[in-house]
Design a protein around this motif. Sequence first.
Motif, short mmCIF file in Angstrom:
data_model
loop_
_atom_site.label_atom_id
_atom_site.label_comp_id
_atom_site.label_asym_id
_atom_site.label_seq_id
_atom_site.Cartn_x
_atom_site.Cartn_y
_atom_site.Cartn_z
N PRO A 109 0.85 -1.20 0.00
CA PRO A 109 0.00 0.00 0.00
C PRO A 109 0.88 1.25 0.00
CG PRO A 109 0.13 -0.89 2.19
CD PRO A 109 0.93 -1.82 1.30
N THR A 110 0.27 2.38 0.03
CA THR A 110 1.04 3.62 0.09
C THR A 110 0.71 4.37 1.37
OG1 THR A 110 -0.65 4.70 -1.22
CG2 THR A 110 1.28 3.90 -2.40
N PRO A 111 0.96 3.74 2.54
CA PRO A 111 0.69 4.43 3.79
C PRO A 111 1.75 5.49 4.06
CG PRO A 111 1.79 2.38 4.25
CD PRO A 111 1.57 2.43 2.75
N ASP A 112 1.53 6.22 5.11
CA ASP A 112 2.49 7.26 5.50
C ASP A 112 3.66 6.60 6.22
OD1 ASP A 112 3.65 9.68 5.88
OD2 ASP A 112 2.43 10.22 7.61
N LEU A 113 4.38 5.76 5.48
CA LEU A 113 5.57 5.08 5.99
C LEU A 113 6.70 5.30 5.01
CD1 LEU A 113 4.15 1.56 6.95
CD2 LEU A 113 4.89 3.33 8.53
N VAL A 114 7.90 4.94 5.42
CA VAL A 114 9.01 4.94 4.49
C VAL A 114 8.66 3.93 3.40
CG1 VAL A 114 11.47 4.47 4.25
CG2 VAL A 114 10.61 5.45 6.38
N PRO A 115 8.55 4.35 2.14
CA PRO A 115 8.10 3.41 1.11
C PRO A 115 8.94 2.13 1.06
CG PRO A 115 8.13 5.64 0.25
CD PRO A 115 8.75 5.68 1.62
N ASP A 116 10.23 2.23 1.20
CA ASP A 116 11.06 1.02 1.16
C ASP A 116 10.72 0.09 2.32
OD1 ASP A 116 12.39 1.63 -1.13
OD2 ASP A 116 14.23 2.29 -0.16
N LEU A 117 10.44 0.63 3.49
CA LEU A 117 10.07 -0.20 4.63
C LEU A 117 8.73 -0.87 4.36
CD1 LEU A 117 10.45 -1.30 7.48
CD2 LEU A 117 9.38 0.79 8.33
N ALA A 118 7.75 -0.14 3.84
CA ALA A 118 6.44 -0.72 3.55
C ALA A 118 6.59 -1.89 2.59
CB ALA A 118 5.51 0.34 2.99
N HIS A 119 7.40 -1.72 1.57
CA HIS A 119 7.59 -2.80 0.59
C HIS A 119 8.28 -4.00 1.24
CE1 HIS A 119 8.05 -4.78 -3.23
NE2 HIS A 119 9.33 -4.93 -2.98
N LEU A 120 9.29 -3.75 2.05
CA LEU A 120 9.99 -4.84 2.74
C LEU A 120 9.02 -5.60 3.63
CD1 LEU A 120 12.72 -6.24 3.42
CD2 LEU A 120 12.93 -4.59 5.29
N LEU A 121 8.19 -4.89 4.37
CA LEU A 121 7.23 -5.53 5.26
C LEU A 121 6.24 -6.39 4.49
CD1 LEU A 121 6.55 -2.53 7.66
CD2 LEU A 121 7.94 -4.58 8.16
N THR A 122 5.73 -5.86 3.38
CA THR A 122 4.74 -6.64 2.61
C THR A 122 5.37 -7.89 2.01
OG1 THR A 122 5.08 -5.34 0.60
CG2 THR A 122 3.28 -4.65 2.08
N GLN A 123 6.64 -7.83 1.68
CA GLN A 123 7.30 -9.01 1.11
C GLN A 123 7.53 -10.11 2.14
OE1 GLN A 123 7.46 -9.31 -2.31
NE2 GLN A 123 6.20 -7.54 -1.84
N THR A 124 7.46 -9.76 3.42
CA THR A 124 7.54 -10.77 4.48
C THR A 124 6.14 -11.17 4.97
OG1 THR A 124 7.73 -9.17 6.29
CG2 THR A 124 9.79 -9.90 5.25
N GLY A 125 5.11 -10.64 4.30
CA GLY A 125 3.74 -10.99 4.64
C GLY A 125 3.12 -10.12 5.71
N ARG A 126 3.76 -9.00 6.02
CA ARG A 126 3.23 -8.10 7.04
C ARG A 126 2.40 -6.99 6.43
NH1 ARG A 126 7.70 -10.36 8.97
NH2 ARG A 126 8.01 -10.53 11.23
N THR A 127 1.43 -6.53 7.20
CA THR A 127 0.61 -5.39 6.79
C THR A 127 1.22 -4.14 7.40
OG1 THR A 127 -1.35 -6.80 6.78
CG2 THR A 127 -1.72 -4.43 6.86
N PRO A 128 1.77 -3.24 6.58
CA PRO A 128 2.43 -2.05 7.14
C PRO A 128 1.54 -1.15 7.96
CG PRO A 128 3.01 -2.35 4.84
CD PRO A 128 1.91 -3.33 5.14
N THR A 129 0.23 -1.28 7.82
CA THR A 129 -0.69 -0.45 8.59
C THR A 129 -1.25 -1.22 9.80
OG1 THR A 129 -2.47 -1.13 7.09
CG2 THR A 129 -1.36 0.98 6.63
N TRP A 130 -0.56 -2.26 10.23
CA TRP A 130 -1.01 -3.05 11.39
C TRP A 130 -1.10 -2.15 12.61
CZ3 TRP A 130 0.32 -4.46 16.31
CH2 TRP A 130 -0.27 -5.62 16.82
N PRO A 131 -2.06 -2.31 13.48
CA PRO A 131 -3.20 -3.23 13.32
C PRO A 131 -4.26 -2.62 12.43
CG PRO A 131 -3.40 -2.07 15.41
CD PRO A 131 -2.11 -1.60 14.76
N GLN A 132 -4.92 -3.48 11.71
CA GLN A 132 -6.02 -3.02 10.85
C GLN A 132 -7.22 -2.62 11.70
OE1 GLN A 132 -6.12 -2.59 7.55
NE2 GLN A 132 -4.01 -3.22 7.34
N THR A 133 -7.83 -1.56 11.34
CA THR A 133 -9.05 -1.17 12.04
C THR A 133 -10.24 -1.68 11.22
OG1 THR A 133 -8.94 0.97 10.94
CG2 THR A 133 -8.09 0.86 13.16
N PRO A 134 -11.29 -2.18 11.90
CA PRO A 134 -12.43 -2.72 11.15
C PRO A 134 -13.18 -1.67 10.38
CG PRO A 134 -12.70 -3.00 13.55
CD PRO A 134 -11.43 -2.28 13.31
#
Length: 192
Positions: free
Chosen positions: A167-192
Amino acid sequence: MSTQTSELLAAAAPRTVDVVRGISDDQLDLPTPCQDYLVRDLLNHLFQVVVNFQDLAEKRQVEWAEKPDHLGDCWRDRFEAETGRLVAAWSNPSTLEGVSPGMGMPQSVIGGMALLDLTVHGWDLAVATGQPYHPAPEAVAELHALVEQLGPTARKMGVFADPLPTPTPDLVPDLAHLLTQTGRTPTWPQTP
């Protein structure tokens, strides 16, 4: 890795140490982005990583099956000390030569795995405990190729979850991509 492993570990370590120091005892039972791991479980795992990867730097066998509880007295100080020993253990260029006898992978990959755990679990612990986390940019940049290399095997072994769209959250883009490649949601925890 194009940058010396010890330099990358030295850049990443203080950031994770700061997160660990910021964890209060009443946060140890909070959930983390690592499925089935509470903060205390993840801290114990990360302790085991920084201790075992010191031995792996010296090409010694390590024991992963034992799950000691590292959260006794002064555990934050001990984590910082062990992390410093990890950086020192990988500072000799010879640690990157050859194949790890215990892991069966090139030593350079083993050093990268230590960096990956320190960086990604630093983020896991930060978001689980409501702390800011700013990874070492040079470490994140180097870890993309490692995650791509290790990904298929790590997913088969259950170490990584399936990759997610970045996604394109307000995170370091490289970190967001790294997290998603390990199966993590960069915006954790998800809000319902």
